[in-house]
Motif scaffolding. Structure first.
Motif, PDB file in Angstrom:
ATOM      1  N   ARG A  31       0.836  -1.200   0.000  1.00  0.00           N
ATOM      2  CA  ARG A  31       0.000   0.000   0.000  1.00  0.00           C
ATOM      3  C   ARG A  31       0.875   1.257   0.000  1.00  0.00           C
ATOM      4  NH1 ARG A  31      -3.362  -1.202   4.044  1.00  0.00           N
ATOM      5  NH2 ARG A  31      -1.902  -0.399   5.567  1.00  0.00           N
ATOM      6  N   ASN A  32       1.927   1.242   0.802  1.00  0.00           N
ATOM      7  CA  ASN A  32       2.852   2.369   0.855  1.00  0.00           C
ATOM      8  C   ASN A  32       3.506   2.599  -0.506  1.00  0.00           C
ATOM      9  OD1 ASN A  32       4.382   4.205   2.842  1.00  0.00           O
ATOM     10  ND2 ASN A  32       6.015   3.239   1.653  1.00  0.00           N
ATOM     11  N   ASN A  33       3.996   1.535  -1.119  1.00  0.00           N
ATOM     12  CA  ASN A  33       4.648   1.656  -2.426  1.00  0.00           C
ATOM     13  C   ASN A  33       3.677   2.147  -3.483  1.00  0.00           C
ATOM     14  OD1 ASN A  33       6.961   0.751  -1.222  1.00  0.00           O
ATOM     15  ND2 ASN A  33       6.859  -1.303  -2.079  1.00  0.00           N
ATOM     16  N   ALA A  34       2.441   1.653  -3.472  1.00  0.00           N
ATOM     17  CA  ALA A  34       1.433   2.096  -4.441  1.00  0.00           C
ATOM     18  C   ALA A  34       1.142   3.584  -4.270  1.00  0.00           C
ATOM     19  CB  ALA A  34       0.150   1.279  -4.289  1.00  0.00           C
ATOM     20  N   ALA A  35       1.110   4.052  -3.047  1.00  0.00           N
ATOM     21  CA  ALA A  35       0.880   5.476  -2.802  1.00  0.00           C
ATOM     22  C   ALA A  35       2.021   6.317  -3.361  1.00  0.00           C
ATOM     23  CB  ALA A  35       0.706   5.739  -1.307  1.00  0.00           C
ATOM     24  N   VAL A  36       3.260   5.875  -3.129  1.00  0.00           N
ATOM     25  CA  VAL A  36       4.421   6.614  -3.634  1.00  0.00           C
ATOM     26  C   VAL A  36       4.433   6.614  -5.157  1.00  0.00           C
ATOM     27  CG1 VAL A  36       6.940   6.674  -3.725  1.00  0.00           C
ATOM     28  CG2 VAL A  36       5.785   6.271  -1.546  1.00  0.00           C
ATOM     29  N   VAL A  37       4.176   5.466  -5.758  1.00  0.00           N
ATOM     30  CA  VAL A  37       4.117   5.383  -7.222  1.00  0.00           C
ATOM     31  C   VAL A  37       3.007   6.296  -7.753  1.00  0.00           C
ATOM     32  CG1 VAL A  37       3.551   3.832  -9.143  1.00  0.00           C
ATOM     33  CG2 VAL A  37       5.150   3.100  -7.380  1.00  0.00           C
ATOM     34  N   GLY A  38       1.932   6.430  -6.979  1.00  0.00           N
ATOM     35  CA  GLY A  38       0.830   7.305  -7.367  1.00  0.00           C
ATOM     36  C   GLY A  38       1.100   8.779  -7.127  1.00  0.00           C
ATOM     37  N   GLY A  39       2.282   9.105  -6.639  1.00  0.00           N
ATOM     38  CA  GLY A  39       2.658  10.499  -6.470  1.00  0.00           C
ATOM     39  C   GLY A  39       2.409  11.078  -5.086  1.00  0.00           C
ATOM     40  N   TYR A  40       2.122  10.226  -4.110  1.00  0.00           N
ATOM     41  CA  TYR A  40       1.863  10.701  -2.760  1.00  0.00           C
ATOM     42  C   TYR A  40       3.082  10.547  -1.873  1.00  0.00           C
ATOM     43  CZ  TYR A  40      -3.087  10.738  -3.898  1.00  0.00           C
ATOM     44  OH  TYR A  40      -4.291  11.006  -4.476  1.00  0.00           O
ATOM     45  N   LEU A  41       3.243  11.487  -0.961  1.00  0.00           N
ATOM     46  CA  LEU A  41       4.227  11.365   0.104  1.00  0.00           C
ATOM     47  C   LEU A  41       3.575  10.521   1.194  1.00  0.00           C
ATOM     48  CD1 LEU A  41       5.217  15.107   0.399  1.00  0.00           C
ATOM     49  CD2 LEU A  41       6.567  13.295  -0.633  1.00  0.00           C
ATOM     50  N   VAL A  42       4.350   9.719   1.887  1.00  0.00           N
ATOM     51  CA  VAL A  42       3.787   8.877   2.934  1.00  0.00           C
ATOM     52  C   VAL A  42       4.601   9.045   4.214  1.00  0.00           C
ATOM     53  CG1 VAL A  42       3.215   6.526   3.643  1.00  0.00           C
ATOM     54  CG2 VAL A  42       3.009   7.181   1.235  1.00  0.00           C
ATOM     55  N   LEU A  43       3.922   9.384   5.282  1.00  0.00           N
ATOM     56  CA  LEU A  43       4.516   9.391   6.616  1.00  0.00           C
ATOM     57  C   LEU A  43       3.757   8.347   7.421  1.00  0.00           C
ATOM     58  CD1 LEU A  43       4.747  13.213   7.407  1.00  0.00           C
ATOM     59  CD2 LEU A  43       6.597  11.684   6.752  1.00  0.00           C
ATOM     60  N   ARG A  44       4.465   7.458   8.083  1.00  0.00           N
ATOM     61  CA  ARG A  44       3.815   6.413   8.881  1.00  0.00           C
ATOM     62  C   ARG A  44       4.238   6.567  10.338  1.00  0.00           C
ATOM     63  NH1 ARG A  44       0.905   3.259   6.131  1.00  0.00           N
ATOM     64  NH2 ARG A  44       0.663   1.781   7.813  1.00  0.00           N
ATOM     65  N   PHE A  45       3.258   6.492  11.200  1.00  0.00           N
ATOM     66  CA  PHE A  45       3.501   6.628  12.628  1.00  0.00           C
ATOM     67  C   PHE A  45       2.842   5.482  13.372  1.00  0.00           C
ATOM     68  CE2 PHE A  45       3.517  10.923  10.861  1.00  0.00           C
ATOM     69  CZ  PHE A  45       4.759  11.360  11.272  1.00  0.00           C
ATOM     70  N   GLY A  46       3.465   5.074  14.444  1.00  0.00           N
ATOM     71  CA  GLY A  46       2.919   4.026  15.281  1.00  0.00           C
ATOM     72  C   GLY A  46       2.289   4.585  16.539  1.00  0.00           C
ATOM     73  N   TYR A  47       1.737   3.685  17.307  1.00  0.00           N
ATOM     74  CA  TYR A  47       1.066   4.041  18.553  1.00  0.00           C
ATOM     75  C   TYR A  47       1.976   4.868  19.456  1.00  0.00           C
ATOM     76  CZ  TYR A  47      -1.174   3.419  23.097  1.00  0.00           C
ATOM     77  OH  TYR A  47      -1.754   3.634  24.313  1.00  0.00           O
ATOM     78  N   ASP A  48       3.207   4.422  19.629  1.00  0.00           N
ATOM     79  CA  ASP A  48       4.150   5.113  20.500  1.00  0.00           C
ATOM     80  C   ASP A  48       4.392   6.548  20.041  1.00  0.00           C
ATOM     81  OD1 ASP A  48       6.105   4.869  22.769  1.00  0.00           O
ATOM     82  OD2 ASP A  48       7.488   5.434  21.158  1.00  0.00           O
ATOM     83  N   ASP A  49       4.493   6.749  18.732  1.00  0.00           N
ATOM     84  CA  ASP A  49       4.695   8.097  18.187  1.00  0.00           C
ATOM     85  C   ASP A  49       3.515   9.009  18.537  1.00  0.00           C
ATOM     86  OD1 ASP A  49       7.088   7.389  16.759  1.00  0.00           O
ATOM     87  OD2 ASP A  49       5.809   6.435  15.262  1.00  0.00           O
ATOM     88  N   VAL A  50       2.313   8.499  18.320  1.00  0.00           N
ATOM     89  CA  VAL A  50       1.103   9.303  18.509  1.00  0.00           C
ATOM     90  C   VAL A  50       0.844   9.586  19.985  1.00  0.00           C
ATOM     91  CG1 VAL A  50      -1.400   9.350  18.165  1.00  0.00           C
ATOM     92  CG2 VAL A  50       0.078   8.406  16.392  1.00  0.00           C
ATOM     93  N   VAL A  51       0.990   8.576  20.823  1.00  0.00           N
ATOM     94  CA  VAL A  51       0.619   8.711  22.232  1.00  0.00           C
ATOM     95  C   VAL A  51       1.736   9.294  23.087  1.00  0.00           C
ATOM     96  CG1 VAL A  51      -0.081   7.411  24.290  1.00  0.00           C
ATOM     97  CG2 VAL A  51      -1.102   6.887  22.080  1.00  0.00           C
ATOM     98  N   HIS A  52       2.963   8.842  22.865  1.00  0.00           N
ATOM     99  CA  HIS A  52       4.059   9.241  23.749  1.00  0.00           C
ATOM    100  C   HIS A  52       4.965  10.344  23.191  1.00  0.00           C
ATOM    101  CE1 HIS A  52       2.948   6.064  26.469  1.00  0.00           C
ATOM    102  NE2 HIS A  52       3.016   5.183  25.485  1.00  0.00           N
ATOM    103  N   HIS A  53       4.953  10.533  21.886  1.00  0.00           N
ATOM    104  CA  HIS A  53       5.822  11.554  21.283  1.00  0.00           C
ATOM    105  C   HIS A  53       5.088  12.333  20.196  1.00  0.00           C
ATOM    106  CE1 HIS A  53       9.106   9.629  23.404  1.00  0.00           C
ATOM    107  NE2 HIS A  53       8.698   8.476  22.907  1.00  0.00           N
ATOM    108  N   PRO A  54       3.908  12.862  20.512  1.00  0.00           N
ATOM    109  CA  PRO A  54       3.150  13.565  19.470  1.00  0.00           C
ATOM    110  C   PRO A  54       3.869  14.794  18.926  1.00  0.00           C
ATOM    111  CG  PRO A  54       2.173  13.971  21.623  1.00  0.00           C
ATOM    112  CD  PRO A  54       3.228  12.906  21.804  1.00  0.00           C
ATOM    113  N   GLU A  55       4.700  15.412  19.748  1.00  0.00           N
ATOM    114  CA  GLU A  55       5.417  16.606  19.297  1.00  0.00           C
ATOM    115  C   GLU A  55       6.361  16.270  18.144  1.00  0.00           C
ATOM    116  OE1 GLU A  55       7.910  14.484  22.142  1.00  0.00           O
ATOM    117  OE2 GLU A  55       5.826  15.122  22.287  1.00  0.00           O
TER     118      GLU A  55
END
Length: 75
Positions: A31-55
């Motif tokens: 899915r990530n590769n298809a998005a990039v091929v389609g011209g989209y930038l992709v940022l992926r974040f996990g639970y720890d990023d969102v909950v413990h390091h949102p900044e």
């Protein structure tokens, strides 16, 4: 979630069963590769990023949006 029509922000669930982890990872990569091929930038974040390091997550999104505004990314 789309950012400025050329970006995708992905949030991953906190946990998943081990037996399904590799199947989910393979689907995520495709899915990530298809998005990039389609011209989209992709940022992926996990639970720890969102909950413990949102900044950090917010800073990265803001940086990408600013680079995009300056013409660094996009069609």
């Amino acid at each position: 979630m789309f950012l400025e029509k050329t970006g995708i922000l992905g949030l991953n669930r906190r946990r998943r069963p081990d037996q399904h982890r590799w199947i989910k990872a393979k689907k995520d990569r495709r899915r990530n590769n298809a998005a990039v091929v389609g011209g989209y930038l992709v940022l992926r974040f996990g639970y720890d990023d969102v909950v413990h390091h949102p900044e950090r997550m917010i800073a990265q999104v803001q940086t990408v949006l600013e680079l995009q505004r300056r013409g660094r990314f996009g069609p």
